[in-house]
Design a protein around this motif. Sequence first.
Motif, PDB file in Angstrom:
ATOM      1  N   VAL A  41       0.843  -1.203   0.000  1.00 27.09           N
ATOM      2  CA  VAL A  41       0.000   0.000   0.000  1.00 27.09           C
ATOM      3  C   VAL A  41       0.875   1.249   0.000  1.00 27.09           C
ATOM      4  CG1 VAL A  41      -1.649   1.350   1.378  1.00 27.09           C
ATOM      5  CG2 VAL A  41      -2.003  -1.100   1.035  1.00 27.09           C
ATOM      6  N   PHE A  42       1.928   1.248   0.804  1.00 26.86           N
ATOM      7  CA  PHE A  42       2.852   2.387   0.855  1.00 26.86           C
ATOM      8  C   PHE A  42       3.513   2.594  -0.509  1.00 26.86           C
ATOM      9  CE2 PHE A  42       6.676   4.750   1.851  1.00 26.86           C
ATOM     10  CZ  PHE A  42       6.244   5.647   2.820  1.00 26.86           C
ATOM     11  N   ALA A  43       3.961   1.521  -1.125  1.00 28.02           N
ATOM     12  CA  ALA A  43       4.600   1.613  -2.440  1.00 28.02           C
ATOM     13  C   ALA A  43       3.622   2.113  -3.507  1.00 28.02           C
ATOM     14  CB  ALA A  43       5.172   0.254  -2.847  1.00 28.02           C
ATOM     15  N   LEU A  44       2.390   1.617  -3.476  1.00 31.16           N
ATOM     16  CA  LEU A  44       1.382   2.077  -4.443  1.00 31.16           C
ATOM     17  C   LEU A  44       1.071   3.557  -4.237  1.00 31.16           C
ATOM     18  CD1 LEU A  44      -1.052  -0.969  -4.563  1.00 31.16           C
ATOM     19  CD2 LEU A  44       0.513  -0.188  -6.358  1.00 31.16           C
ATOM     20  N   ALA A  45       1.075   4.005  -2.990  1.00 32.06           N
ATOM     21  CA  ALA A  45       0.863   5.432  -2.730  1.00 32.06           C
ATOM     22  C   ALA A  45       1.987   6.251  -3.357  1.00 32.06           C
ATOM     23  CB  ALA A  45       0.772   5.691  -1.229  1.00 32.06           C
ATOM     24  N   GLY A  46       3.209   5.764  -3.252  1.00 30.23           N
ATOM     25  CA  GLY A  46       4.331   6.458  -3.868  1.00 30.23           C
ATOM     26  C   GLY A  46       4.232   6.488  -5.386  1.00 30.23           C
ATOM     27  N   ILE A  47       3.812   5.381  -5.962  1.00 34.35           N
ATOM     28  CA  ILE A  47       3.658   5.315  -7.419  1.00 34.35           C
ATOM     29  C   ILE A  47       2.560   6.259  -7.889  1.00 34.35           C
ATOM     30  CG2 ILE A  47       2.925   3.812  -9.320  1.00 34.35           C
ATOM     31  CD1 ILE A  47       4.389   1.519  -7.751  1.00 34.35           C
ATOM     32  N   THR A  48       1.425   6.276  -7.176  1.00 33.06           N
ATOM     33  CA  THR A  48       0.336   7.169  -7.583  1.00 33.06           C
ATOM     34  C   THR A  48       0.727   8.629  -7.387  1.00 33.06           C
ATOM     35  OG1 THR A  48      -0.774   7.012  -5.442  1.00 33.06           O
ATOM     36  CG2 THR A  48      -1.495   5.486  -7.170  1.00 33.06           C
ATOM     37  N   ASP A  49       1.581   8.919  -6.414  1.00 29.25           N
ATOM     38  CA  ASP A  49       2.081  10.284  -6.232  1.00 29.25           C
ATOM     39  C   ASP A  49       2.866  10.719  -7.465  1.00 29.25           C
ATOM     40  OD1 ASP A  49       2.919  12.732  -5.131  1.00 29.25           O
ATOM     41  OD2 ASP A  49       4.680  11.799  -4.231  1.00 29.25           O
ATOM     42  N   GLN A  50       3.774   9.865  -7.898  1.00 32.44           N
ATOM     43  CA  GLN A  50       4.566  10.184  -9.084  1.00 32.44           C
ATOM     44  C   GLN A  50       3.685  10.309 -10.321  1.00 32.44           C
ATOM     45  OE1 GLN A  50       7.951  10.898  -9.225  1.00 32.44           O
ATOM     46  NE2 GLN A  50       7.554  11.022  -7.037  1.00 32.44           N
ATOM     47  N   LEU A  51       2.754   9.389 -10.470  1.00 32.62           N
ATOM     48  CA  LEU A  51       1.870   9.399 -11.635  1.00 32.62           C
ATOM     49  C   LEU A  51       0.990  10.648 -11.657  1.00 32.62           C
ATOM     50  CD1 LEU A  51       0.811   7.965 -14.150  1.00 32.62           C
ATOM     51  CD2 LEU A  51      -0.794   6.729 -12.670  1.00 32.62           C
ATOM     52  N   ALA A  52       0.424  11.018 -10.510  1.00 35.42           N
ATOM     53  CA  ALA A  52      -0.435  12.206 -10.454  1.00 35.42           C
ATOM     54  C   ALA A  52       0.345  13.460 -10.839  1.00 35.42           C
ATOM     55  CB  ALA A  52      -1.035  12.357  -9.057  1.00 35.42           C
ATOM     56  N   GLY A  53       1.533  13.608 -10.304  1.00 38.28           N
ATOM     57  CA  GLY A  53       2.358  14.767 -10.641  1.00 38.28           C
ATOM     58  C   GLY A  53       2.736  14.796 -12.101  1.00 38.28           C
ATOM     59  N   TRP A  54       3.118  13.652 -12.623  1.00 38.20           N
ATOM     60  CA  TRP A  54       3.513  13.568 -14.033  1.00 38.20           C
ATOM     61  C   TRP A  54       2.338  13.910 -14.947  1.00 38.20           C
ATOM     62  CZ3 TRP A  54       2.192  10.258 -18.129  1.00 38.20           C
ATOM     63  CH2 TRP A  54       3.017  10.347 -19.247  1.00 38.20           C
ATOM     64  N   LEU A  55       1.163  13.341 -14.651  1.00 39.58           N
ATOM     65  CA  LEU A  55      -0.015  13.614 -15.469  1.00 39.58           C
ATOM     66  C   LEU A  55      -0.417  15.082 -15.398  1.00 39.58           C
ATOM     67  CD1 LEU A  55      -2.260  10.498 -14.747  1.00 39.58           C
ATOM     68  CD2 LEU A  55      -1.026  11.012 -16.867  1.00 39.58           C
ATOM     69  N   ALA A  56      -0.407  15.657 -14.201  1.00 41.62           N
ATOM     70  CA  ALA A  56      -0.803  17.058 -14.043  1.00 41.62           C
ATOM     71  C   ALA A  56       0.115  17.981 -14.841  1.00 41.62           C
ATOM     72  CB  ALA A  56      -0.805  17.442 -12.570  1.00 41.62           C
ATOM     73  N   ARG A  57       1.414  17.698 -14.803  1.00 39.13           N
ATOM     74  CA  ARG A  57       2.345  18.533 -15.565  1.00 39.13           C
ATOM     75  C   ARG A  57       2.234  18.280 -17.061  1.00 39.13           C
ATOM     76  NH1 ARG A  57       5.165  17.012 -11.143  1.00 39.13           N
ATOM     77  NH2 ARG A  57       6.208  15.318 -12.237  1.00 39.13           N
ATOM     78  N   ARG A  58       2.149  17.036 -17.441  1.00 35.31           N
ATOM     79  CA  ARG A  58       2.086  16.689 -18.867  1.00 35.31           C
ATOM     80  C   ARG A  58       0.816  17.225 -19.522  1.00 35.31           C
ATOM     81  NH1 ARG A  58       4.537  13.524 -22.716  1.00 35.31           N
ATOM     82  NH2 ARG A  58       3.130  12.468 -24.144  1.00 35.31           N
ATOM     83  N   TRP A  59      -0.305  17.104 -18.821  1.00 35.68           N
ATOM     84  CA  TRP A  59      -1.583  17.562 -19.373  1.00 35.68           C
ATOM     85  C   TRP A  59      -1.852  19.029 -19.046  1.00 35.68           C
ATOM     86  CZ3 TRP A  59      -4.918  12.868 -17.442  1.00 35.68           C
ATOM     87  CH2 TRP A  59      -4.601  11.734 -18.197  1.00 35.68           C
ATOM     88  N   ARG A  60      -0.941  19.644 -18.278  1.00 34.14           N
ATOM     89  CA  ARG A  60      -1.094  21.043 -17.863  1.00 34.14           C
ATOM     90  C   ARG A  60      -2.434  21.270 -17.149  1.00 34.14           C
ATOM     91  NH1 ARG A  60       1.232  21.818 -23.193  1.00 34.14           N
ATOM     92  NH2 ARG A  60       3.435  22.255 -22.908  1.00 34.14           N
ATOM     93  N   VAL A  61      -2.704  20.423 -16.180  1.00 30.18           N
ATOM     94  CA  VAL A  61      -3.947  20.529 -15.410  1.00 30.18           C
ATOM     95  C   VAL A  61      -3.651  20.699 -13.915  1.00 30.18           C
ATOM     96  CG1 VAL A  61      -5.411  19.321 -17.060  1.00 30.18           C
ATOM     97  CG2 VAL A  61      -4.209  18.007 -15.307  1.00 30.18           C
ATOM     98  N   GLU A  62      -2.560  21.407 -13.585  1.00 28.76           N
ATOM     99  CA  GLU A  62      -2.276  21.666 -12.181  1.00 28.76           C
ATOM    100  C   GLU A  62      -3.435  22.454 -11.590  1.00 28.76           C
ATOM    101  OE1 GLU A  62      -0.081  22.641 -14.607  1.00 28.76           O
ATOM    102  OE2 GLU A  62       1.808  21.629 -14.221  1.00 28.76           O
ATOM    103  N   SER A  63      -3.775  22.154 -10.343  1.00 26.66           N
ATOM    104  CA  SER A  63      -4.900  22.825  -9.697  1.00 26.66           C
ATOM    105  C   SER A  63      -4.479  23.337  -8.325  1.00 26.66           C
ATOM    106  CB  SER A  63      -6.074  21.861  -9.544  1.00 26.66           C
ATOM    107  OG  SER A  63      -5.758  20.845  -8.611  1.00 26.66           O
ATOM    108  N   SER A  64      -5.247  24.268  -7.821  1.00 30.13           N
ATOM    109  CA  SER A  64      -4.999  24.777  -6.466  1.00 30.13           C
ATOM    110  C   SER A  64      -5.147  23.649  -5.452  1.00 30.13           C
ATOM    111  CB  SER A  64      -5.980  25.902  -6.138  1.00 30.13           C
ATOM    112  OG  SER A  64      -5.787  26.979  -7.007  1.00 30.13           O
TER     113      SER A  64
END
Length: 108
Positions: A41-64
């Motif tokens: 669960v801890f490892a999956l949380a780390g992976i989803t953290d990286q994925l969320a950041g990457w997607l937000a930057r790549r798709w330019r959908v950063e939010s407050s």
Amino acid sequence: MPEPLRQIPNALTILRFLAIPLFVVLLAREQDGPSWAAGIVFALAGITDQLAGWLARRWRVESSFGKVADPLADRLMIDVCVVLLVVYDRLPWIALVLAFSFGFYGLI
């Protein structure tokens, strides 16, 4: 970018918040030995953290919301992990000092 796809990074961040109680339960059930499930669960949380950041930057959908919630989810998961590992005598108490003194600096 369709609106449902724009929400994926924030949804991943919310999933990380929801993973914290699951992590606590899994680690608490295995107080005396290794908890592979909690580790996963801890490892999956780390992976989803990286994925969320990457997607937000790549798709330019950063939010407050993401700018506040993302580091908060990280900090809570790490702090909960450190506290529980100290309580279960798997880390020395000094880990609490290090986690909380350096951890809060990152949120300021």
